[in-house]
Design a protein around this motif. Structure first.
Motif, short mmCIF file in Angstrom:
data_model
loop_
_atom_site.label_atom_id
_atom_site.label_comp_id
_atom_site.label_asym_id
_atom_site.label_seq_id
_atom_site.Cartn_x
_atom_site.Cartn_y
_atom_site.Cartn_z
N ASN A 103 -4.54 0.84 -2.23
CA ASN A 103 -3.42 0.10 -2.84
C ASN A 103 -2.62 0.93 -3.84
OD1 ASN A 103 -5.39 -1.90 -1.93
ND2 ASN A 103 -3.99 -3.38 -2.78
N TRP A 107 0.86 -1.18 0.00
CA TRP A 107 0.00 0.00 0.00
C TRP A 107 0.90 1.23 0.00
CZ3 TRP A 107 -1.72 -3.00 4.77
CH2 TRP A 107 -2.49 -4.10 4.37
N THR A 124 4.93 -7.71 -5.50
CA THR A 124 4.66 -6.31 -5.17
C THR A 124 5.94 -5.67 -4.63
OG1 THR A 124 3.87 -7.02 -3.01
CG2 THR A 124 2.20 -6.62 -4.69
#
Ligand SMILES: Cc1ncc(COP(=O)(O)O)c(C=O)c1O
Length: 425
Positions: free
Chosen positions: A197, A16, A398
């Motif tokens: 996000n 995030w 990510t």
């Protein structure tokens, strides 16, 4: 050291990005709005004008004439579709790797989504777009997926040649660019998301931008109550646009958080980009690994690395092994996944789409006589062969801005070790 301790150490930070930088600036801005008792963007006791400031920021950054803040990326897409006059009898072309909101915005307008295949950029394949564009095509939605740009040059050209409106979806690539020009400055309309996000966040939020006077005015009316507003913030029913709006304005509280975040956008993306390049270099050197073709690596905003392997089985085994080796997030994170499991980002995972579920009990838009042509379209896996193959073999990692150089090196080590154990290296 026990396996549990190792895993604890290797946990990927949550994905995030903007959240890590919510601090004094955001708190000060929100406090100003609340002390002024003015959370509504159009008027109040002592309006702080944060929504105006954010719109101004993006107008200047993107060199755009119009910017309209909304409540989410989804309502930005709906506003864009209404602005583009998408409705029954129309189709919108969009890639099969996207987010569910891209499809739902089309379907909720009463139109039919037609999926376009992707290439090794993991974004819309211009060749397949050219094959599928037809007189029914009202708009093309180019989604800049996973942080980096799509084939923007060719797609702009194709849309111009066929006189079709181009909408850019920059929800996942805020801060990204192509040859130094920011994404969101290429299409007739572009949309953004500021959901949790995303690269910068207000928890929820979205934006629609355009240069065109008619589109800009329509986007304004559709995001509001269907009319324009005068300088005092009052609805003006005498203007040229008299339609039906959605009332999806952003509140000053969200805009205050967002304004503070806009000032951090380049810092956040440059951190992610540095780790992203490091991971691509390290993991990309493993035999069998093929990194995403990033059209302009300097313009990648950085939040994701996409890597393909020779087969579905290897991609699956690599995900399992590297996760067991600690490359995994906490319980709410995504982190390191085989892309077949990337949920509603992949067309064939969307039950409402493959079963052509209606938005109401009458089964619209599929049951609309103007949309009979949807019967030639099958949305089940197999519809987009390049995507099916690539997603079967790909993993997504990510890359949060809090990931350190050392952390990224440890991820690379786990990948190298896993590849060795699988006989790749
Ligand atoms: C490509 C894309 N478009 C649109 C959206 C919708 O944004 P929001 O979640 O703010 O509604 C998202 C959100 O994840 C997205 O990834």
């Amino acid at each position: 050291m026990s396996e549990e301790q190792v895993n604890e150490e290797f946990l990927l930070p949550y994905e995030w990005p903007g959240s890590y930088f919510i601090g004094e600036e955001e708190i000060d801005a929100v406090t100003k709005v609340l002390l002024a008792r003015s959370p509504y963007r159009f008027y109040g006791h002592e309006l702080q004008h944060y929504a105006d400031k954010v719109e101004d920021f993006f107008r200047k950054r993107l060199n755009r004439k119009y910017a309209v803040l909304v409540t989410s990326g989804t309502t930005a897409l709906s506003t864009a579709m209404l602005t583009a006059d998408v409705g029954p009898g129309d189709e919108v072309l969009l890639p099969g790797y996207m987010w569910v909101a891209c499809i739902s915005a089309v379907v909720r307008c009463g139109a039919i989504p037609r999926l376009v295949d992707i290439d090794d950029t993991y974004t819309m394949d211009p060749d397949d777009l050219e094959r599928k564009i037809s007189p029914r095509t009202k708009a093309v939605l180019l989604v800049h997926m996973s942080g980096a740009c799509g084939n923007v040059e060719r797609i702009v050209e194709i849309c111009k040649k066929h006189n079709v409106l181009l909408i850019e979806d920059v929800a996942q690539a805020n801060g990204a660019s192509f040859k130094g020009k920011p994404l969101g400055s290429f299409g007739d309309i572009a949309i953004y998301s500021f959901q949790y996000n995303k690269n910068i966040t207000a928890g929820e939020g979205g934006l629609v931008v355009s240069d065109n006077d008619v589109l800009g005015a329509k986007a304004w009316a559709y995001h509001d109550v269907g009319y324009s507003r005068n300088a005092a913030g009052r609805v003006d029913m005498t203007g040229e646009i008299q339609t039906w709006g959605q009332c999806v304005h952003m509140s000053e509280v969200s805009a205050a958080v967002l304004y503070a975040q806009t000032q951090k956008l380049d810092m956040i993306t440059s951190r992610m980009r540095a780790r992203n390049h490091q991971l691509y270099q390290g993991i990309g050197a493993i035999p069998g690994a093929k990194t995403r073709r990033v059209i302009d690596p300097n313009g990648d905003s950085g939040p994701f690395c996409l890597i393909s392997w020779p087969s579905f089985e290897i991609a699956k085994a690599m995900t399992e092994k590297t996760r067991a080796g600690g490359v995994k997030p906490g319980p709410w994170g995504v982190g390191n996944i085989h892309m077949v499991d990337w949920g509603l980002h992949v067309y064939y995972n969307n039950v409402s789409l493959i079963e052509k579920r209606g938005v109401n009990s009458a089964g619209r838009p599929w049951s609309d006589p103007l949309n009979e042509f949807h019967k030639e379209i099958d949305y089940r896996k197999g519809a987009l062969p390049q995507l099916d193959d690539l997603i079967d073999r790909s993993i997504l990692i990510t890359v949060p801005p809090s990931l350190t150089e050392e952390g990224a090196n440890r991820i690379i080590d786990v990948y190298q070790q896993s590849a060795k154990e699988l006989g790749l290296a």
